[in-house]
Every structure is written in structure tokens, then in C-alpha cells.
Design an enzyme around this catalytic site. Structure first.
Site, PDB file in Angstrom:
ATOM      1  NE  ARG A   1      -3.878  -1.987   2.559  1.00  0.00           N
ATOM      2  CZ  ARG A   1      -3.686  -3.149   3.153  1.00  0.00           C
ATOM      3  NH1 ARG A   1      -2.518  -3.430   3.715  1.00  0.00           N
ATOM      4  NH2 ARG A   1      -4.653  -4.054   3.196  1.00  0.00           N
ATOM      5  CB  ILE A   2       3.381   2.552   2.393  1.00  0.00           C
ATOM      6  CG1 ILE A   2       2.347   2.657   3.522  1.00  0.00           C
ATOM      7  CG2 ILE A   2       4.358   3.725   2.458  1.00  0.00           C
ATOM      8  CD1 ILE A   2       2.936   2.537   4.915  1.00  0.00           C
TER       9      ILE A   2
ATOM     10  CG  ASP B   1       6.303  -6.793  -2.521  1.00  0.00           C
ATOM     11  OD1 ASP B   1       6.221  -7.872  -1.897  1.00  0.00           O
ATOM     12  OD2 ASP B   1       5.714  -5.758  -2.176  1.00  0.00           O
TER      13      ASP B   1
ATOM     14  CB  VAL C   1       9.722  -4.357   4.136  1.00  0.00           C
ATOM     15  CG1 VAL C   1      10.139  -4.436   2.673  1.00  0.00           C
ATOM     16  CG2 VAL C   1      10.895  -3.857   4.983  1.00  0.00           C
TER      17      VAL C   1
ATOM     18  NE  ARG D   1       8.192  -0.653  13.087  1.00  0.00           N
ATOM     19  CZ  ARG D   1       7.311  -1.370  13.790  1.00  0.00           C
ATOM     20  NH1 ARG D   1       6.280  -1.932  13.200  1.00  0.00           N
ATOM     21  NH2 ARG D   1       7.450  -1.511  15.090  1.00  0.00           N
TER      22      ARG D   1
ATOM     23  CG  ASP E   1      10.276   8.878   9.842  1.00  0.00           C
ATOM     24  OD1 ASP E   1      10.537   9.909  10.502  1.00  0.00           O
ATOM     25  OD2 ASP E   1       9.153   8.340   9.818  1.00  0.00           O
TER      26      ASP E   1
ATOM     27  CD  GLU F   1      11.787   3.909  15.986  1.00  0.00           C
ATOM     28  OE1 GLU F   1      10.559   4.076  16.009  1.00  0.00           O
ATOM     29  OE2 GLU F   1      12.464   3.922  14.936  1.00  0.00           O
TER      30      GLU F   1
ATOM     31  CG  HIS G   1       8.776   5.907  13.552  1.00  0.00           C
ATOM     32  ND1 HIS G   1       9.086   4.644  13.993  1.00  0.00           N
ATOM     33  CD2 HIS G   1       7.925   5.729  12.502  1.00  0.00           C
ATOM     34  CE1 HIS G   1       8.462   3.743  13.253  1.00  0.00           C
ATOM     35  NE2 HIS G   1       7.743   4.385  12.345  1.00  0.00           N
TER      36      HIS G   1
END
Length: 330
Positions: A156-157, A176, A207, A236, A260, A265, A297
Site C-alpha cells: 500500500r505505502i 516484492d 516493508v 521499521r 525516519d 529508537e 518516526h
């Protein structure tokens, strides 16, 4: 009917109160993460919603105690569910749900913005200007239409990012395990991660965090990238081996990166560490590099995404409590 939401920020309150008023349901909130030591707070409630990047912890008995208290579900108002022991929750009879697509545009636009900032050398210009150095020699930019953007994880992203990059004129390739025919008008699939790393001028990661994606970008992967290529991570932190990334940047194996999200983190992000010596030496080193952008993030952090995360998660809780099904259940 009463619902309790954990780890609620001030900026979520308007959306929460609007949903509660529209559905005439009591929704209470706190600013605590959901862990064994805070789990008792949910007693007396019918629904539970969490949001956190650190694991819930505990063992199967925690999930069994939730079910014994009358709860039917455990909902994350984010896409990631690696914080939840899903098998233990399901074994206890709890329905686990998430919000897989609160706003693909929010994270995809972040990747595009960070890419543009890197290829235009804006971070380096900011540093020069802050020192009253207005020279531009040595910082010639690259136009995005001259670049190949490689997207790892075209869901989706990632698919939304592909369309944005394509719209700006870039050539887009993707790797993918699942190929989406509806994206083939904006990207070309490659057969392996290695193929993508060798070809891409920008490697953009989208991912999920799982056994196959942890450590996806390590020393070997970084050595395959072009020396003038950039790495973007808005997925992530553990997807990249930070030790290897720092070494690759120091060795000039890649041109730079925008992060990000980083490993470890939780001890840093969304906290104020002004005046402190950072204990995370990798992050401290990355912050000193002129070709590195770090943000805490916040790819998800837009007006529409925050509202969708609240609305979709609460809609799912309500559906489950009413004996209905939801498309977001695991």
C-alpha cells in the site's frame, strides 16, 4: 459499552472525542504503554486499543487474563503488530486487529520529501548557511527525472510512493515477493533484491518488520549499492543493520541516507534529550554526518493519518463487540 485507549497523545484527543460523541460510546484514554504492569487498568472495559513500538511483554497468561476479564479483542491503531504476541492472543480467544492503511500517502510523501532533500543537497546547504557560508560549489544537485528509484516492498505505502516518484519523472523499479499488476503502469519489477540494489540511485524501503525483513539491509547489501546512491527508510528500524550502515557511510560506499526510523529508537524518539550525551553511539555518529537526515518516526504524523488511525481502530473495536467481522483481523 466502554473502550480504553493506551498511549494517547494530545493531538489524538479531538478525533477520539468526535468518534465517541458520534457513536455515543464512552472512550477513556491514558498516556501509558500497554504492558503487564499497566494491564490492570483495562479491567471493567469492553474494548482495548493500543499504540506502541515496544513489545507488550509478559507471557501467554497476560492474554488469557484479558479474555477472562471479558475482553474480546486487542486492537493496534498502527499498521505494525510485532509488539503483540498474536498466537498467544488468538489462543486466548482475542481478535487482534490493526490499521494497515491509515494513510499510505503520509509515509510515501515522507519518502519523496526526504529523497528530494538528499538529491538537492539541502541538508548540506542548511549547514553551510548556518555558518554564514553562502557558497554552492561542490553541491551540484541531481534531478529526480534522471534517477532510478528502487522500492523494496511495493504494498500500500510502497505502491503509493511508486506513483508519486513516477509522477515526478523518475524510473521506478521494485522488488516484492508479491507482484501487483495494478502498479505495472508506474514501475517495473526486478527478480531479486540484489538486482534492485545494483540498479537503483535511490533505495526506498517499505516493508513490514518480520523474520525475513529484519537485517534486510546489511553490509553485503550496502556494498551492492552504487556509491552515489541514497537509502531511505520510513518503514521499521531493524530493517537496517545500523552498525553496517555507519561503516558504509564512513567508507563512502553510499552517498547518504534519510532515516525516519532506527534500531533502538524507543530510547530516543519522541523524547527531549537536549543537553545530554546520547548513549546510542550509532545515532550520535549519524547525526554528525552531513549526508544523513534523521527524523523521529514521524512519517505517519499527518492530520489525515492521525484521524484515520483513531477512527478505523475504534470502528473495528465496535464491530467486534457487536459480533461483526472486520477486514483488519489477523
Amino acid at each position: 459499552m466502554k473502550i480504553l485507549m493506551y498511549s494517547v497523545r494530545d493531538d489524538e484527543q479531538d478525533a477520539i472525542q468526535a468518534w465517541a460523541a458520534a457513536h455515543q460510546i464512552q472512550v477513556d484514554t491514558n498516556d501509558l504503554e500497554f504492558h503487564p504492569e499497566t494491564a490492570d487498568l483495562v479491567k471493567g472495559y469492553d474494548g482495548l486499543v493500543i499504540q506502541q513500538s515496544s513489545p507488550i511483554g509478559g507471557d501467554a497468561s497476560l492474554y488469557q487474563s484479558l479474555a477472562a476479564a471479558g475482553l474480546k479483542q486487542l486492537t493496534s491503531r498502527t499498521a505494525g503488530v510485532d509488539t503483540i504476541d498474536i498466537p498467544a492472543a488468538k489462543a486466548a480467544g482475542l481478535v487482534v486487529t490493526n490499521v494497515p492503511a491509515y494513510s499510505p500517502n503520509s509515509v510515501a510523501e515522507m519518502s519523496v520529501a526526504q529523497t528530494m532533500r538528499l538529491i538537492r543537497n539541502l541538508e548540506m546547504f542548511d549547514q553551510r548557511i548556518s555558518q554564514q557560508n553562502f557558497q554552492w560549489a561542490g553541491l551540484q544537485a541531481r534531478e529526480i527525472r534522471s534517477l532510478t528509484v528502487g522500492i523494496i516492498g511495493a504494498g500500500r505505502i510502497g505502491g503509493t510512493a511508486a506513483r508519486l516518484f513516477h509522477g515526478l519523472g523518475a524510473k521506478v523499479i521494485a522488488y516484492d515477493v508479491v507482484r501487483h499488476p495494478e502498479l505495472e503502469d508506474v514501475l517495473t519489477y526486478v527478480d531479486t533484491k540484489e538486482d534492485l540494489l545494483r540498479q537503483a540511485d535511490v533505495v526506498d524501503l517499505h516493508v513490514d518488520l518480520n523474520e525475513t525483513s529484519a537485517g534486510l539491509i546489511d553490509a553485503a547489501a550496502l556494498k551492492l549499492m552504487k556509491t552515489d546512491a541514497y537509502l531511505i527508510n520510513a518503514s521499521r528500524g531493524p530493517v537496517i543493520v545500523t552498525d553496517d550502515l555507519v561503516a558504509a557511510l564512513k567508507a563512502g560506499e553510499i552517498a547518504g541516507c534519510a532515516l525516519d526510523t532506527v534500531e533502538g529508537e524507543n530510547a530516543l524518539f519522541n523524547q527531549n534529550h537536549q543537553g545530554e550525551v546520547l548513549q546510542d553511539t550509532n545515532v550520535a555518529q549519524l547525526m554528525q554526518m552531513p549526508n544523513v537526515i534523521i527524523t523521529p518516526h514521524v512519517g505517519f504524523y499527518t492530520n489525515l493519518a492521525v484521524k484515520n488511525m483513531v477512527d478505523i481502530s475504534l470502528d473495528d473495536v465496535l464491530a467486534i463487540l457487536n459480533g461483526e467481522t472486520t477486514a483488519h483481523a489477523f
